[in-house]
Design a protein around this motif. Structure first.
Motif, PDB file in Angstrom:
ATOM      1  N   GLY A  61       0.839  -1.178   0.000  1.00 11.62           N
ATOM      2  CA  GLY A  61       0.000   0.000   0.000  1.00 11.62           C
ATOM      3  C   GLY A  61       0.880   1.235   0.000  1.00 11.62           C
ATOM      4  O   GLY A  61       2.029   1.179   0.430  1.00 11.62           O
ATOM      5  N   PHE A  62       0.342   2.325  -0.511  1.00 12.86           N
ATOM      6  CA  PHE A  62       1.153   3.512  -0.724  1.00 12.86           C
ATOM      7  C   PHE A  62       0.429   4.768  -0.274  1.00 12.86           C
ATOM      8  O   PHE A  62      -0.766   4.919  -0.503  1.00 12.86           O
ATOM      9  CB  PHE A  62       1.517   3.631  -2.210  1.00 12.86           C
ATOM     10  N   ILE A  63       1.181   5.640   0.379  1.00 16.42           N
ATOM     11  CA  ILE A  63       0.696   6.963   0.742  1.00 16.42           C
ATOM     12  C   ILE A  63       1.429   7.941  -0.166  1.00 16.42           C
ATOM     13  O   ILE A  63       2.650   8.050  -0.097  1.00 16.42           O
ATOM     14  CB  ILE A  63       0.988   7.280   2.224  1.00 16.42           C
ATOM     15  N   LEU A  64       0.686   8.587  -1.042  1.00 18.53           N
ATOM     16  CA  LEU A  64       1.277   9.565  -1.958  1.00 18.53           C
ATOM     17  C   LEU A  64       0.996  10.950  -1.402  1.00 18.53           C
ATOM     18  O   LEU A  64      -0.160  11.374  -1.313  1.00 18.53           O
ATOM     19  CB  LEU A  64       0.706   9.396  -3.357  1.00 18.53           C
ATOM     20  N   VAL A  65       2.065  11.637  -1.024  1.00 17.81           N
ATOM     21  CA  VAL A  65       1.965  12.903  -0.300  1.00 17.81           C
ATOM     22  C   VAL A  65       2.450  14.055  -1.178  1.00 17.81           C
ATOM     23  O   VAL A  65       3.495  13.962  -1.806  1.00 17.81           O
ATOM     24  CB  VAL A  65       2.820  12.861   0.989  1.00 17.81           C
ATOM     25  N   PHE A  66       1.664  15.127  -1.192  1.00 21.17           N
ATOM     26  CA  PHE A  66       2.108  16.374  -1.806  1.00 21.17           C
ATOM     27  C   PHE A  66       1.946  17.476  -0.771  1.00 21.17           C
ATOM     28  O   PHE A  66       1.197  17.347   0.194  1.00 21.17           O
ATOM     29  CB  PHE A  66       1.323  16.692  -3.092  1.00 21.17           C
ATOM     30  N   MET A  85       1.998   1.487 -10.335  1.00 23.89           N
ATOM     31  CA  MET A  85       1.139   0.516 -11.017  1.00 23.89           C
ATOM     32  C   MET A  85       1.943  -0.356 -11.984  1.00 23.89           C
ATOM     33  O   MET A  85       1.693  -1.554 -12.101  1.00 23.89           O
ATOM     34  CB  MET A  85       0.004   1.224 -11.768  1.00 23.89           C
ATOM     35  N   GLU A  86       2.926   0.242 -12.649  1.00 26.38           N
ATOM     36  CA  GLU A  86       3.771  -0.521 -13.569  1.00 26.38           C
ATOM     37  C   GLU A  86       4.660  -1.505 -12.816  1.00 26.38           C
ATOM     38  O   GLU A  86       4.784  -2.664 -13.200  1.00 26.38           O
ATOM     39  CB  GLU A  86       4.622   0.418 -14.427  1.00 26.38           C
ATOM     40  N   VAL A  87       5.294  -1.056 -11.746  1.00 19.81           N
ATOM     41  CA  VAL A  87       6.169  -1.935 -10.968  1.00 19.81           C
ATOM     42  C   VAL A  87       5.354  -3.063 -10.341  1.00 19.81           C
ATOM     43  O   VAL A  87       5.787  -4.217 -10.326  1.00 19.81           O
ATOM     44  CB  VAL A  87       6.939  -1.135  -9.889  1.00 19.81           C
ATOM     45  N   LYS A  88       4.164  -2.754  -9.834  1.00 21.02           N
ATOM     46  CA  LYS A  88       3.308  -3.755  -9.194  1.00 21.02           C
ATOM     47  C   LYS A  88       2.594  -4.635 -10.222  1.00 21.02           C
ATOM     48  O   LYS A  88       2.027  -5.653  -9.865  1.00 21.02           O
ATOM     49  CB  LYS A  88       2.261  -3.090  -8.301  1.00 21.02           C
ATOM     50  N   GLU A  89       2.590  -4.211 -11.486  1.00 15.60           N
ATOM     51  CA  GLU A  89       1.873  -4.900 -12.564  1.00 15.60           C
ATOM     52  C   GLU A  89       0.402  -5.084 -12.204  1.00 15.60           C
ATOM     53  O   GLU A  89      -0.186  -6.142 -12.416  1.00 15.60           O
ATOM     54  CB  GLU A  89       2.535  -6.241 -12.895  1.00 15.60           C
ATOM     55  N   SER A  90      -0.168  -4.032 -11.630  1.00 15.05           N
ATOM     56  CA  SER A  90      -1.565  -4.060 -11.203  1.00 15.05           C
ATOM     57  C   SER A  90      -2.075  -2.636 -11.051  1.00 15.05           C
ATOM     58  O   SER A  90      -1.327  -1.735 -10.703  1.00 15.05           O
ATOM     59  CB  SER A  90      -1.681  -4.785  -9.862  1.00 15.05           C
ATOM     60  N   ARG A  91      -3.369  -2.490 -11.290  1.00 17.20           N
ATOM     61  CA  ARG A  91      -4.015  -1.201 -11.023  1.00 17.20           C
ATOM     62  C   ARG A  91      -4.771  -1.245  -9.699  1.00 17.20           C
ATOM     63  O   ARG A  91      -5.286  -0.244  -9.237  1.00 17.20           O
ATOM     64  CB  ARG A  91      -4.950  -0.837 -12.166  1.00 17.20           C
ATOM     65  N   ALA A  92      -4.842  -2.429  -9.089  1.00 18.22           N
ATOM     66  CA  ALA A  92      -5.571  -2.601  -7.830  1.00 18.22           C
ATOM     67  C   ALA A  92      -4.602  -2.551  -6.655  1.00 18.22           C
ATOM     68  O   ALA A  92      -4.449  -3.513  -5.914  1.00 18.22           O
ATOM     69  CB  ALA A  92      -6.329  -3.921  -7.852  1.00 18.22           C
ATOM     70  N   THR A 125      -9.894   7.095  -4.794  1.00 13.90           N
ATOM     71  CA  THR A 125      -8.796   6.957  -3.831  1.00 13.90           C
ATOM     72  C   THR A 125      -9.070   7.867  -2.637  1.00 13.90           C
ATOM     73  O   THR A 125      -9.404   9.038  -2.830  1.00 13.90           O
ATOM     74  CB  THR A 125      -7.460   7.366  -4.499  1.00 13.90           C
ATOM     75  N   PRO A 126      -8.930   7.353  -1.417  1.00 12.85           N
ATOM     76  CA  PRO A 126      -9.140   8.228  -0.252  1.00 12.85           C
ATOM     77  C   PRO A 126      -8.187   9.431  -0.291  1.00 12.85           C
ATOM     78  O   PRO A 126      -7.014   9.279  -0.633  1.00 12.85           O
ATOM     79  CB  PRO A 126      -8.817   7.332   0.940  1.00 12.85           C
ATOM     80  N   PHE A 127      -8.716  10.595   0.049  1.00 13.44           N
ATOM     81  CA  PHE A 127      -7.923  11.826   0.048  1.00 13.44           C
ATOM     82  C   PHE A 127      -8.081  12.525   1.382  1.00 13.44           C
ATOM     83  O   PHE A 127      -9.191  12.716   1.875  1.00 13.44           O
ATOM     84  CB  PHE A 127      -8.369  12.755  -1.085  1.00 13.44           C
ATOM     85  N   TYR A 128      -6.948  12.879   1.955  1.00 10.94           N
ATOM     86  CA  TYR A 128      -6.921  13.609   3.222  1.00 10.94           C
ATOM     87  C   TYR A 128      -6.031  14.826   3.087  1.00 10.94           C
ATOM     88  O   TYR A 128      -5.021  14.779   2.379  1.00 10.94           O
ATOM     89  CB  TYR A 128      -6.325  12.749   4.346  1.00 10.94           C
TER      90      TYR A 128
END
Length: 169
Positions: A61-66, A85-92, A125-128
């Protein structure tokens, strides 16, 4: 970005030792289950693409922070998500989107509605919006990501213990 490893059991807390470079380790309870989070801040690893790809490959799982006060950090997110998504070979792949520094309202460069729009574009995607300084929504981000990962991770009920392993980046 951050990466963490969480192991959930019915009673015993088992922290994985795979990642000796974890910046922080903390025990939390999510939906009645104990979790041990090992949190690794991967900021600054951009020049080490092999290391970053390894984090992405191993993360569940990933937290993408800006930063809401730095437009450039927001613009980098789409490429980063695509790379995951490319490295994981998945969009899920479980992802939580975070706009940090919400306590600096007077310096805001990225309006909240842009985060909301990106969250929608990414399929809800959840956004906080968070503040690391004042701890606004910080725990909620991790709890939500653990929940997303737990939905994808089977529970081993044969041994009478629930063990879920989550790696967050």
């Amino acid at each position: 970005m951050m990466m963490a490893t969480a192991t959930t059991t019915n009673g015993d807390i088992n922290a994985d030792d795979d990642n000796d470079s974890a910046d922080t380790q903390r025990e939390v309870e999510v939906d009645g289950h104990q979790c041990m989070l090992e949190i690794l801040d991967t900021a600054g690893t951009e020049q080490f693409t092999a290391m970053r790809d390894l984090y992405m490959k191993n993360g569940q799982g990933f937290i993408l922070v800006f930063s809401i006060i730095a437009e450039a950090t927001f613009r980098e997110l789409q490429g980063l998500r695509t790379q995951i998504m490319e490295v994981k070979e998945s969009r899920a792949v479980p992802v939580v989107l975070v706009g940090n520094k919400c306590d600096l309202v007077e310096d805001r460069m990225v309006p909240r509605d842009r985060g909301d729009a990106l969250s929608t574009e990414w399929g809800g995607t959840p956004f906080y919006e968070t503040s690391a300084r004042t701890r606004i929504n910080v725990d909620e981000v991790f709890y939500d990501l653990v929940r997303l990962i737990n939905r994808q991770t089977p529970t081993n009920t044969e041994r009478g213990a629930r063990r879920r392993r989550c790696k967050l980046l």
